[in-house]
Every structure is written in C-alpha cells, then in structure tokens.
Design an enzyme around this catalytic site. Structure first.
Site, PDB file in Angstrom:
ATOM      1  N   GLU A  69       0.850  -1.184   0.000  1.00  0.00           N
ATOM      2  CA  GLU A  69       0.000   0.000   0.000  1.00  0.00           C
ATOM      3  C   GLU A  69       0.884   1.231   0.000  1.00  0.00           C
ATOM      4  O   GLU A  69       1.802   1.339   0.813  1.00  0.00           O
ATOM      5  CB  GLU A  69      -0.829   0.025   1.280  1.00  0.00           C
ATOM      6  CG  GLU A  69      -2.286  -0.245   1.044  1.00  0.00           C
ATOM      7  CD  GLU A  69      -3.044  -0.177   2.343  1.00  0.00           C
ATOM      8  OE1 GLU A  69      -2.968   0.847   3.038  1.00  0.00           O
ATOM      9  OE2 GLU A  69      -3.697  -1.177   2.671  1.00  0.00           O
ATOM     10  N   ASP A 102      -6.223   9.792   9.876  1.00  0.00           N
ATOM     11  CA  ASP A 102      -4.915   9.329  10.317  1.00  0.00           C
ATOM     12  C   ASP A 102      -4.473   9.963  11.616  1.00  0.00           C
ATOM     13  O   ASP A 102      -4.716  11.136  11.878  1.00  0.00           O
ATOM     14  CB  ASP A 102      -3.874   9.624   9.237  1.00  0.00           C
ATOM     15  CG  ASP A 102      -4.023   8.678   8.052  1.00  0.00           C
ATOM     16  OD1 ASP A 102      -3.913   7.465   8.283  1.00  0.00           O
ATOM     17  OD2 ASP A 102      -4.270   9.152   6.939  1.00  0.00           O
TER      18      ASP A 102
END
Lengths: 407, 271
Positions: free
Chosen positions: B49, B60
């Site tokens: 990824e 995040d």
C-alpha cells in the site's frame, strides 16, 4: 410566454444526498458514515417534534435574549452619506455572537440522541464559548479543539471556555488554525462516536450539518425580516454579512432567498489582499471546488489539491473552505460574494466603535467594511441590513497589537 | 484476473494470509521511499500500500500525519506518486500496488485522468478514505473502466443493514478497519476480530484484510490468520521516523531498518 423553467424556491435544499446543486454531500470515512446518518435521522425526527422546537425557542428567549434588536445606525449612515444602514444586533446575544443559536439546537439534539459528551472546533473561540456555555447549562462534559495559533490570538475566549468548565485542546498540526482544529475534532469523534456528539459551528461539514446549522441560524433572518417590515414598512434592499464558513450569513440570507428584490452580499476575508498567494481566506473569489471536511465546496488549494492555510486577521474567518450552500448560491448568482482586507476591517472596527458606540468583532467588521464601500454609492432610500454577528471584546488585545498599542 | 485477485488466490493455495506493508510516498524523500518500495517484495511483502500524501488526513493519527507532512515538504505530488509505481513496475510485474489517499488531490488531478494514469503506471487498486459508497460517483466509473479495484473500508460501526451497500461495487479485497479510531493509536484484540470478521465474510466472497492498529509480527500473524491479510502502516513509519536525523532527513540505516521490520512481519505471517 415561454418562461425559463426555474425552481419555485431556493429554500428547498439540500436534496436527499445532502447536496445544494453539486455541493455538499457526505464525504467521510466509513467509520463516521453510520454516525452522521444517525445525526441526520435524529435531526429530522426532532424537527417534527413541537416539544423540541418549543424548548429551543424558550432557551433563545430567556437564556440568549432573543429577539436581538434591529438598530438603525444613523450616525454611520450620516457619515457614509448614502444608503440607510441597519444592523441586526446578534452581538448582544448571550456569549456575544450568533453561534449560541445553533449550539443550543444541537445540544438539545445531542440530549435526544442520548449522547453524553460534546466536542466542538473553534476558530475565534465564539463557537467554543457558546458550546462550553450550553454544556455548562446542561451539565455535559465538553472538549473544544482550537488551533494553537488561535489559542494564542484569542486568549480571552480560551479563558472563558475554561471558566465554563470546558477542556480546551490546542491543536499544533498544520498552521494551528480552524481547519486543523476541525481535523482533530473529526479524529476524536471517530474514536469516540458511541457516546460523543460533534457540535459543528458553521454551515459546513458533512450533511446534515450545513442544513441543520442553517436552519437554527435562520432565526436571525426571520427576526430581521419582521423587524425591517415593522421599522420601514418594506423589505431591505441589500443584506451584507461576513463569511468564514458562512453560518451568520446563511442565517441572515436564507429567509430572504425567495425575495427577488433583496440583494445579498457575502463578504469574505481578503487578508493581506487577494493577490497575495496564500494571504487570504476568500474561498469563493480565490479558490475552486474540492472536497474537505465532509463536503464538496469551494476551497483554497494549490494546483495539486493540497489545502492551503490562508490568512485573515480574524480567526473566525481563517478557514480555507465555505459552506456548500454558499458555493451553490455563488454559482447560481443569487448571492454576490465580495471581500474585505485586514486593513479595511480594522478601519471599520474603529469607525463603528466611534460612531455607533458598538465595538464589533473582527468578523462583522469585514461586513461593515463592505457597507462602508457601497453605502456612499447608493441613494438615501436604499436600506442596507448588515449582520452584526459578534462583539469585539475578544478582539481588543489583537486589535491593540495591530494598532501598535500596548495594553 | 487482476493482480490483487491473483495474489490472494495464490496465497490461499499456500494456506496463509497476506502481509501488506504501507509506505508514504516521498517520506522522507523520493529516493528513500523508492528504495523502500523496491525492497519490500524481497522482504516478504505480498501486496504493497502506498499512501498518497494529503495536507489534511482526517482518518490518520499523528504518525501518518507527520509522514505526510515530511512527504509534502519533499515535494510529493499525485504525479510523483504515480511515477514511483511506474518505476517499480519496470522490475516487478507481480506484486499488487494499492494507492491509499484522500479524494481532493484526485479530484484536483481529474478523476478520469487519474484512473487512466494510475492504471497505466501499474496501480492495481485504490482506497479513498473519505469517499464512502454514497459519494463514489466521481471516481467509480473511471476506476472500473480502467480495471482498477476500488477497495472499500468496513468499520466496526458499519452495521449489517449497511454492509451490502458498502460491499456493492467493491472489488479486490475488503479493508476491515479494526478499531473505531484513527490510524496508529490502538489495537483491536484478537477476540474482537474473531467476532467481527465472520460477520463481514457472510456478506462477501472477497478477501478481507485487517488494518488500523496492526503493529507487531504477532499481531500481523494473528490478523492474517483470522482474515486474509494484515496491513501494517504506522509501526513501519515509526521505525522510519526513528532513523531520521535531527533535520528529518534519511540516514544510511533508514531503508534497511524499515525492510528488516517488514521481513520480521513477513516471517511471522508465514508462520
């Protein structure tokens, strides 16, 4: 005759997808998606409940002090030598700004939903103070996320929030302003969705927030409409309001959207000037559409789609986006969006203080700066109604610094 | 058959789950992140990824936020990230690459152009964090036209009534967000995952990878065994960050330190 097909009303939005034209929507991570749908369902149910409306109206009257007065600013009018200037005095609300209108509605909603913690983001601190106030009143723990830069320049409001029992989290990510505070509030919400309600301060964010905050703030325009009719026998000719996210402007404009004789001007923060790169917060006049904080709207961004920080002397306007309904009203041309610089806002701040005995917040000082620009060009039977959406007590330290005065 | 589908099918034959390490493009500079990317398959990455840096990564935690800030400071762009994949593909035709990012840089690049360029560069799948199924109209048709898998997130808050909507038009694999929270903050228990994954499995034949809070080799092995794969991101970024000098620049040990951790994770996943 073949009239062009137009919508019957500009007040029907948003649609089922939370959109105003192509703007708005629900651009959130999957973790939050079920939660904002829950907020939406709860809000729809609350709006159908007369008891909800009654409790909110009671709070507005006996706790906030509504209706706020309408003031004919005769000395300012005389000074400008043109149109009549009227002010909707939302700075006289409890807590000093219009923010409390939507906060009380949302806190009542949170209680209906059984949420036991409240979080909020704040820029100038007005929304944070309003949220902390409502949480004190309803005995709910409250956490306010505020950019570290804003904590510095809005010390009085930080202290107020703490006095009211709220926890203030200084956010150091990014430039430490409103957008970073909103990021952090969203992150906190993701991790605490089960018991936490996020009380958003403006007409932005994922649906249903833009609609919900607009609906609550529309009390400003509803009152002003009646008050102008009572005072002058007719509707105002031009509405003027400052815009960061755009809640006070949406609240003033919305009840007038279907009155074609009423012109509307939204005033964005031009900071150091629109020609200064990343030196302003004029999302509509200096940005382009994109997706941030859950909605598709005009944003200040670079060529690669990274969000810019922007700048304004006013912490409350220092936001790189704008409510999606404003983006739509801009594109269909119903509202004219203009801007005022830091310098023009500071001049308006001082002039209003001297002529009217009203110290405005820096946010509505931008609206006043535009009024000062247009009033002299208009005839004396033209009525301008501007939204005095906040008082300037919180800004006196910052203004003194800009004027070179040590307190 | 897409590279992603082929890889998961091959691993199923082997009887094990996938290790999917994450790196942020351009963190802390283009050459270092390219070296880490090139080294990952050899260190045992089954799929990779790549994070596309964004100024406002709302899902995040601090670790990935800082990685994004370093990357943007180093000049990261959408085009630069795609160029990394293109370079990687010159040497590796088999390891699937998934780009993970936020919608605005993609909209800014132009969704159609992005999907065309991504597919041409050798990207296999997209995870767009702030694009729930309800808002996927801007990207989905172009991704499908280019044969890019659109990988959807399923969260602990996604209930059974909502699952079919999320899974509709999903392809490649399902990314199960193990915790209600942002990346790199805490970890789910094995028991919680063992309870949650079968509920998702009942609604889909796609492989399921678990991410958010998978940090150690033991956690990766457990997640890859419960589901079909484990994504490890923040722990690897923390390792990278720990090797940077005071100015945030890579040091001679940076690439190796990250790849050593990938190797340890891979060994655990392979049992």
């Amino acid at each position: 005759m073949n009239k062009p097909v137009t919508p019957n009303s500009l007040r029907t939005g948003p649609d089922e997808a939370g959109r105003f034209g192509t703007f708005g929507g629900r651009y959130v991570a999957e973790t939050l998606m079920p939660c904002i749908l829950e907020v939406e369902a709860a809000y729809k149910a609350a709006r159908q409940d007369p008891a909800f409306e009654a409790e909110w109206r009671w709070l507005l009257k006996d706790y906030v002090g509504r209706p706020s007065p309408l003031w004919h600013a005769k000395r300012l009018t005389e000074h400008l030598g043109g149109a009549q200037v009227y002010m909707k005095r939302d700075e006289l609300n409890h807590t000093g700004a219009h923010k409390i209108n939507a906060v009380l509605g949302q806190i009542l909603l949170a209680r209906r939903m059984g949420k036991t913690r409240i979080i909020a983001e704040t820029g100038a601190g007005q929304h944070g103070v309003a949220t902390a106030t409502a949480c004190a009143l309803f005995n709910l723990p409250c956490t306010v996320f505020m950019g570290a830069t804003d904590v510095e320049r809005q010390q009085p409001n930080v202290f107020r929030m703490k006095l009211l029992g709220a926890e203030v989290v200084a956010v150091t990510a990014g430039a430490g302003t409103l957008k970073d505070a909103m990021n952090e509030a969203l992150r906190y919400w993701v991790a605490n969705v089960h018991d936490t309600y996020y009380c958003i301060g403006t007409v932005a964010g994922p649906a249903p927030y833009p609609q919900m905050v607009r609906d609550f703030q529309s009390v400003i325009g509803e009152e002003a409409r009646e008050q102008m009719l009572a005072a002058t026998g007719r509707l105002p000719d031009t509405l003027v309001a400052a815009i960061g996210g755009g809640s006070n402007a949406m609240g003033l404009f919305f009840p007038f959207l279907d009155d074609p004789s009423v012109a509307m001007h939204g005033v964005e923060a031009a900071g150091y000037g629109l020609d200064v790169e990343n030196g302003h917060c004029a999302s509509l006049t200096g940005g382009r559409p994109g997706v941030l904080h859950g909605n598709r709207t005009y944003l200040l961004q670079d060529k690669d789609g990274q969000i810019l920080e922007g700048h304004s002397i006013s912490a409350g306007l220092d936001y790189p986006g704008i409510g999606p309904e404003h983006s739509w009203l801009h594109e269909i041309g119903r509202v004219k969006y203009v801007s005022a610089t830091d310098r023009e806002a500071l001049e308006a701040f001082q002039l209003c203080s001297r002529l009217e005995g009203i110290i405005p917040a820096l946010e509505p000082s931008h609206a006043l700066a535009h009024v000062m620009r247009i009033a002299p060009t208009l005839p004396s039977d033209h009525h301008i109604l501007m939204n005095m959406c906040g008082r300037g007590d919180k800004d006196i330290f910052a203004v003194a610094k800009h004027l070179g005065v040590t307190l | 058959m897409s590279r992603i589908t082929a890889r998961f099918a091959a691993l199923k034959q082997e009887g094990r789950g996938a290790l999917m390490p994450f790196l942020e493009a351009y963190d802390p500079d283009p050459a270092t992140s390219m070296a880490i990317l090139r080294g990952m398959p050899g260190a045992g990455a089954d799929l990779i990824e790549i994070g596309m840096p964004f100024s406002d990564p709302m899902a995040d935690g601090p670790t990935v936020q800082l990685a994004g800030q370093r990357a943007l400071k180093a000049g990261a762009t959408v085009a630069g990230t795609l160029a990394m994949v293109r370079d990687f593909r010159e040497e590796d035709q088999d390891t699937p690459i998934i780009l993970m990012g936020y919608l605005n840089p993609i909209l800014s690049y132009g969704p159609e152009r992005f999907c065309v360029d991504a597919a041409a560069s050798g990207v296999d799948g997209l995870i767009i964090v702030d694009m729930p199924p309800e808002e996927s109209q801007d990207v989905q048709p172009f991704a499908q036209a280019q044969g890019l898998d659109l990988i959807r997130l399923v969260a602990p808050t996604t209930d059974e009534a909502r699952l079919p909507l999320v899974l509709k038009n999903s392809s490649g694999f399902i990314y199960y967000v193990a915790i209600t929270g942002v990346t790199g903050t805490r970890s789910a228990t094995g028991d919680a995952l063992r309870a949650a994954i079968p509920l998702v499995r009942a609604h889909t034949d796609l492989p399921i990878a678990i991410g958010f809070g998978v940090r150690t080799p033991a956690q990766a092995a457990e997640a890859a065994a419960i589901a079909d794969g484990a994504v490890v991101a923040s722990a690897l970024i923390e390792k990278l960050a720990s090797t940077l000098d005071a100015q945030g620049r890579a040091t001679p040990g940076t690439v190796r330190a990250v790849l050593d951790d990938v190797r340890a994770l891979a060994e655990a996943v392979r049992g």
